[in-house]
Write a protein that holds these residues in place. Structure first.
Motif, short mmCIF file in Angstrom:
data_model
loop_
_atom_site.label_atom_id
_atom_site.label_comp_id
_atom_site.label_asym_id
_atom_site.label_seq_id
_atom_site.Cartn_x
_atom_site.Cartn_y
_atom_site.Cartn_z
N UNK A 113 20.85 36.60 61.52
CA UNK A 113 19.95 35.91 62.43
C UNK A 113 18.64 35.56 61.75
N UNK A 114 17.67 35.23 62.58
CA UNK A 114 16.36 34.81 62.07
C UNK A 114 15.62 35.94 61.37
N UNK A 115 14.89 35.55 60.34
CA UNK A 115 13.98 36.46 59.67
C UNK A 115 12.67 36.41 60.46
N UNK A 116 12.25 37.54 60.97
CA UNK A 116 11.03 37.61 61.78
C UNK A 116 9.79 37.49 60.89
N UNK A 117 8.67 37.01 61.46
CA UNK A 117 7.43 36.91 60.66
C UNK A 117 7.07 38.26 60.03
N UNK A 118 6.77 38.23 58.73
CA UNK A 118 6.41 39.43 58.00
C UNK A 118 7.59 40.27 57.54
N UNK A 119 8.80 39.86 57.88
CA UNK A 119 10.01 40.60 57.54
C UNK A 119 10.63 40.01 56.28
N UNK A 120 11.22 40.84 55.44
CA UNK A 120 11.95 40.36 54.27
C UNK A 120 13.38 40.01 54.68
N UNK A 121 14.05 39.26 53.84
CA UNK A 121 15.47 38.96 54.09
C UNK A 121 16.28 40.25 54.17
N UNK A 122 16.01 41.19 53.26
CA UNK A 122 16.76 42.45 53.24
C UNK A 122 16.56 43.21 54.55
N UNK A 123 15.34 43.28 55.03
CA UNK A 123 15.06 43.96 56.29
C UNK A 123 15.75 43.24 57.45
N UNK A 124 15.74 41.91 57.43
CA UNK A 124 16.39 41.14 58.50
C UNK A 124 17.90 41.37 58.53
N UNK A 125 18.53 41.35 57.36
CA UNK A 125 19.98 41.58 57.29
C UNK A 125 20.32 42.98 57.78
N UNK A 126 19.56 43.96 57.31
CA UNK A 126 19.79 45.35 57.72
C UNK A 126 19.67 45.48 59.24
N UNK A 127 18.62 44.91 59.81
CA UNK A 127 18.38 44.97 61.25
C UNK A 127 19.47 44.25 62.03
N UNK A 128 19.78 43.03 61.63
CA UNK A 128 20.76 42.22 62.36
C UNK A 128 22.15 42.87 62.35
N UNK A 129 22.57 43.38 61.20
CA UNK A 129 23.89 44.01 61.13
C UNK A 129 23.92 45.26 62.01
N UNK A 130 22.87 46.05 61.98
CA UNK A 130 22.82 47.25 62.83
C UNK A 130 22.86 46.86 64.31
N UNK A 131 22.07 45.85 64.70
CA UNK A 131 22.03 45.43 66.10
C UNK A 131 23.37 44.85 66.56
N UNK A 132 24.00 44.04 65.73
CA UNK A 132 25.21 43.32 66.13
C UNK A 132 26.49 44.11 65.96
N UNK A 133 26.50 45.09 65.03
CA UNK A 133 27.77 45.77 64.71
C UNK A 133 27.72 47.29 64.78
N UNK A 134 26.54 47.87 64.85
CA UNK A 134 26.43 49.33 64.84
C UNK A 134 26.53 49.95 63.46
N UNK A 135 26.62 49.12 62.42
CA UNK A 135 26.79 49.63 61.06
C UNK A 135 25.47 49.61 60.30
N UNK A 136 25.29 50.60 59.45
CA UNK A 136 24.16 50.66 58.53
C UNK A 136 24.68 50.21 57.16
N UNK A 137 23.95 49.29 56.52
CA UNK A 137 24.41 48.74 55.25
C UNK A 137 23.33 48.82 54.18
N UNK A 138 23.80 48.75 52.95
CA UNK A 138 22.93 48.50 51.81
C UNK A 138 23.07 47.02 51.49
#
Length: 141
Positions: free
Chosen positions: A42-67
């Motif tokens: 999903x969208x990268x929020x203001x002040x957020x890195x791509x890595x933080x956005x991917x981590x957040x989105x995957x956790x929110x959408x799938x329940x999984x924690x990723x590297x």
């Protein structure tokens, strides 16, 4: 009259394969792509890195924690208010229990056969298979 460039909306997604080589897909619950299967992201929020956005989105959408790893590729998709610029990262599951959450109505691990069926039935977001193929990220099983 000079043509004005449309604003870019930065987004980030995750390409996740399990130990069997299956690809993680989510079924979108909201526009754009409502009802279609796609990569989590999903969208990268203001002040957020791509890595933080991917981590957040995957956790929110799938329940999984990723590297989150390197960028596999970038795609541009039309948006009502500009152009989505989506940077898809390779990811590795660390923990969690797979479940649909946030704006995903369903989540699944897709084999090559399942991905091909979803593609034939026009149930994937536009250009997903072509992008995954060009990045050598199709399901390996």
């Amino acid at each position: 009259m000079p043509r004005r460039e449309q604003p870019r909306i930065r987004c980030a997604g995750g390409i996740v394969h399990d130990a069997e080589g299956r690809l993680l897909l989510v079924r979108r619950g909201n526009p754009p792509g409502e009802g279609l299967w796609s990569l989590p992201g999903g969208r990268v929020e203001p002040g957020e890195t791509d890595v933080a956005a991917v981590t957040r989105e995957i956790a929110e959408e799938t329940g999984l924690s990723v590297t989150v790893g390197r960028v596999a590729g970038t795609v541009l998709r039309p948006a009502a208010e500009g152009v989505y610029e989506i940077h898809d990262h390779l990811c590795q599951v660390e923990s969690g229990t797979l479940r649909a959450g946030d704006d995903a109505t369903d989540v699944r691990w897709a084999t090559a056969a399942i991905l091909a069926t979803l593609d034939r039935e026009s149930m994937l977001t536009e250009g997903l298979v072509a992008a995954l193929r060009s990045w050598n990220c199709l399901p390996r099983s």
